[in-house]
Design an enzyme around this catalytic site. Structure first.
Site, PDB file in Angstrom:
ATOM      1  N   ASP A 178      -1.755   2.760   9.573  1.00  0.00           N
ATOM      2  CA  ASP A 178      -2.085   1.971   8.387  1.00  0.00           C
ATOM      3  C   ASP A 178      -1.969   0.468   8.618  1.00  0.00           C
ATOM      4  O   ASP A 178      -1.412   0.018   9.617  1.00  0.00           O
ATOM      5  CB  ASP A 178      -1.200   2.396   7.195  1.00  0.00           C
ATOM      6  CG  ASP A 178       0.250   2.668   7.598  1.00  0.00           C
ATOM      7  OD1 ASP A 178       0.655   2.209   8.672  1.00  0.00           O
ATOM      8  OD2 ASP A 178       0.962   3.338   6.838  1.00  0.00           O
ATOM      9  N   ASN A 225       9.697   8.244  -1.120  1.00  0.00           N
ATOM     10  CA  ASN A 225       8.985   9.029  -2.141  1.00  0.00           C
ATOM     11  C   ASN A 225       8.156  10.147  -1.499  1.00  0.00           C
ATOM     12  O   ASN A 225       7.348  10.778  -2.159  1.00  0.00           O
ATOM     13  CB  ASN A 225       8.094   8.125  -3.005  1.00  0.00           C
ATOM     14  CG  ASN A 225       6.995   7.444  -2.197  1.00  0.00           C
ATOM     15  OD1 ASN A 225       6.846   7.708  -1.001  1.00  0.00           O
ATOM     16  ND2 ASN A 225       6.227   6.590  -2.844  1.00  0.00           N
ATOM     17  N   HIS A 255       6.034   9.743   1.051  1.00  0.00           N
ATOM     18  CA  HIS A 255       4.737   9.368   1.622  1.00  0.00           C
ATOM     19  C   HIS A 255       4.742   9.467   3.149  1.00  0.00           C
ATOM     20  O   HIS A 255       5.767   9.310   3.798  1.00  0.00           O
ATOM     21  CB  HIS A 255       4.262   7.996   1.127  1.00  0.00           C
ATOM     22  CG  HIS A 255       4.954   6.801   1.688  1.00  0.00           C
ATOM     23  ND1 HIS A 255       5.137   5.639   0.984  1.00  0.00           N
ATOM     24  CD2 HIS A 255       5.506   6.568   2.908  1.00  0.00           C
ATOM     25  CE1 HIS A 255       5.749   4.751   1.733  1.00  0.00           C
ATOM     26  NE2 HIS A 255       5.990   5.293   2.909  1.00  0.00           N
ATOM     27  N   GLU A 295       0.407   8.108  -0.918  1.00  0.00           N
ATOM     28  CA  GLU A 295       1.418   8.104  -1.964  1.00  0.00           C
ATOM     29  C   GLU A 295       1.370   9.398  -2.779  1.00  0.00           C
ATOM     30  O   GLU A 295       0.348  10.099  -2.791  1.00  0.00           O
ATOM     31  CB  GLU A 295       1.165   6.902  -2.895  1.00  0.00           C
ATOM     32  CG  GLU A 295       1.232   5.558  -2.191  1.00  0.00           C
ATOM     33  CD  GLU A 295       2.673   5.107  -1.907  1.00  0.00           C
ATOM     34  OE1 GLU A 295       3.558   5.960  -1.739  1.00  0.00           O
ATOM     35  OE2 GLU A 295       2.897   3.898  -1.847  1.00  0.00           O
TER      36      GLU A 295
HETATM   37  C1  F6R Z   1       4.321   2.968   8.472  1.00  0.00           C
HETATM   38  C2  F6R Z   1       4.138   4.144   7.619  1.00  0.00           C
HETATM   39  C3  F6R Z   1       5.146   4.556   6.601  1.00  0.00           C
HETATM   40  C4  F6R Z   1       6.575   4.569   7.124  1.00  0.00           C
HETATM   41  C5  F6R Z   1       7.531   4.982   6.004  1.00  0.00           C
HETATM   42  C6  F6R Z   1       8.983   4.918   6.451  1.00  0.00           C
HETATM   43  O1  F6R Z   1       3.239   2.818   9.354  1.00  0.00           O
HETATM   44  O2  F6R Z   1       3.139   4.753   7.758  1.00  0.00           O
HETATM   45  O3  F6R Z   1       4.798   5.835   6.131  1.00  0.00           O
HETATM   46  O4  F6R Z   1       6.676   5.454   8.204  1.00  0.00           O
HETATM   47  O5  F6R Z   1       7.377   4.130   4.917  1.00  0.00           O
HETATM   48  O6  F6R Z   1       9.333   3.584   6.662  1.00  0.00           O
HETATM   49  P1  F6R Z   1      10.705   3.203   7.376  1.00  0.00           P
HETATM   50  O7  F6R Z   1      10.655   3.774   8.740  1.00  0.00           O
HETATM   51  O8  F6R Z   1      10.728   1.698   7.389  1.00  0.00           O
HETATM   52  O9  F6R Z   1      11.795   3.803   6.552  1.00  0.00           O
END
Ligand code: F6R
Length: 240
Positions: free
Chosen positions: A67, A136, A138, A143
């Site tokens: 992303d 959450n 994701h 989302e």
């Molecule tokens: C980032 C992504 C997100 C993160 C998720 C966890 O490229 O795709 O899904 O993997 O938000 O974020 P952290 O590792 O910062 O807790």
């Protein structure tokens, strides 16, 4: 599903890096799907260390990231392209033409999403996809509530994700409201998936993702259906 218990964040990072490097050793032109965020940082640090020791060669490897924020480019320190350059790409021998992220500054975001899907197809699909987990549920920026059938698309970030990501910006208002993300369908097409989680704040959601009902309300829950899912979580994340 293969569930691997790690002692702590460092141990989780080493174990995940082991899977990625084994993938590259077994197939030198692997296509790796990569993630950004705190979970991935230690994994990249470990890969860089092994690269410096001469244990991994990235010269034939291609990568596609999950992303990117809409409106940010590589020069912006909050962009995912910057994150990847900073934590991984600039330290290893991957060729610039071989790493890819969605272009958050593309004029036509819709067309950029289609281009990204075509690119992954042209590369022959993803051999191993690394994933972190949002609080959450994701994965990527998919989302809660979004359809499982989506390929790469543009999403509106949910309030709790904006809140969670505000720690990387100087204020919550600076967090972009939109992002381009590989969809759940695109993620599920990866031949293997390595899902990582660390820390007590991921414990509740990790339990729901792995053992709760499969529902778009918990996007990561679809991973239960993947034929080659490897979950690496530390003791705190496995607390539930
Ligand atoms: C980032 C992504 C997100 C993160 C998720 C966890 O490229 O795709 O899904 O993997 O938000 O974020 P952290 O590792 O910062 O807790």
């Amino acid at each position: 599903m293969k569930l691997i218990r790690a002692k702590n964040y460092k141990d989780m990072s080493r174990k995940a890096a082991n899977f990625l490097s084994a993938q590259v050793i077994l197939k030198d032109n692997s296509v790796l799907g990569l993630a950004t965020g705190g979970t991935a940082e230690g994994i990249y640090e470990q890969l860089v260390e092994w690269y410096r020791k001469g244990d991994i060669d990235f010269s034939e490897v291609s990568t596609v990231n999950l992303d990117e924020y809409v409106g940010l480019d590589a020069k912006n320190e909050r962009s995912y392209q910057y994150f990847m350059n900073h934590h991984l790409f600039q330290h290893i021998n991957i060729s610039e033409k071989n790493y890819h992220l969605p272009d958050g500054k593309a004029e036509d975001i819709e067309e950029e999403c289609r281009r990204y899907d075509r690119l992954i197809e042209k590369l022959g699909g993803i051999d191993m996809q690394l994933l972190g987990l949002g609080e959450n549920g994701h994965i990527g920026f998919n989302e809660p509530g979004e359809a499982f059938e989506q390929m790469t698309h543009c999403i509106q970030l949910k309030e709790d994700t904006i809140q969670a990501n505000a720690r990387y910006f100087s204020s919550k208002d600076e967090v972009p409201k939109q992002a381009i993300t590989m969809g759940v369908k695109a993620i599920m097409q990866a031949r293997a998936i390595v899902l990582c989680a660390s820390g007590a704040r991921k414990a509740d959601i990790l339990k729901r993702v792995l053992f709760g009902p499969v529902t778009p309300e918990v996007p990561g829950s679809i991973l239960q259906m993947h034929p080659r899912l490897i979950v690496i979580a530390d003791a705190e994340a496995m607390g539930e």
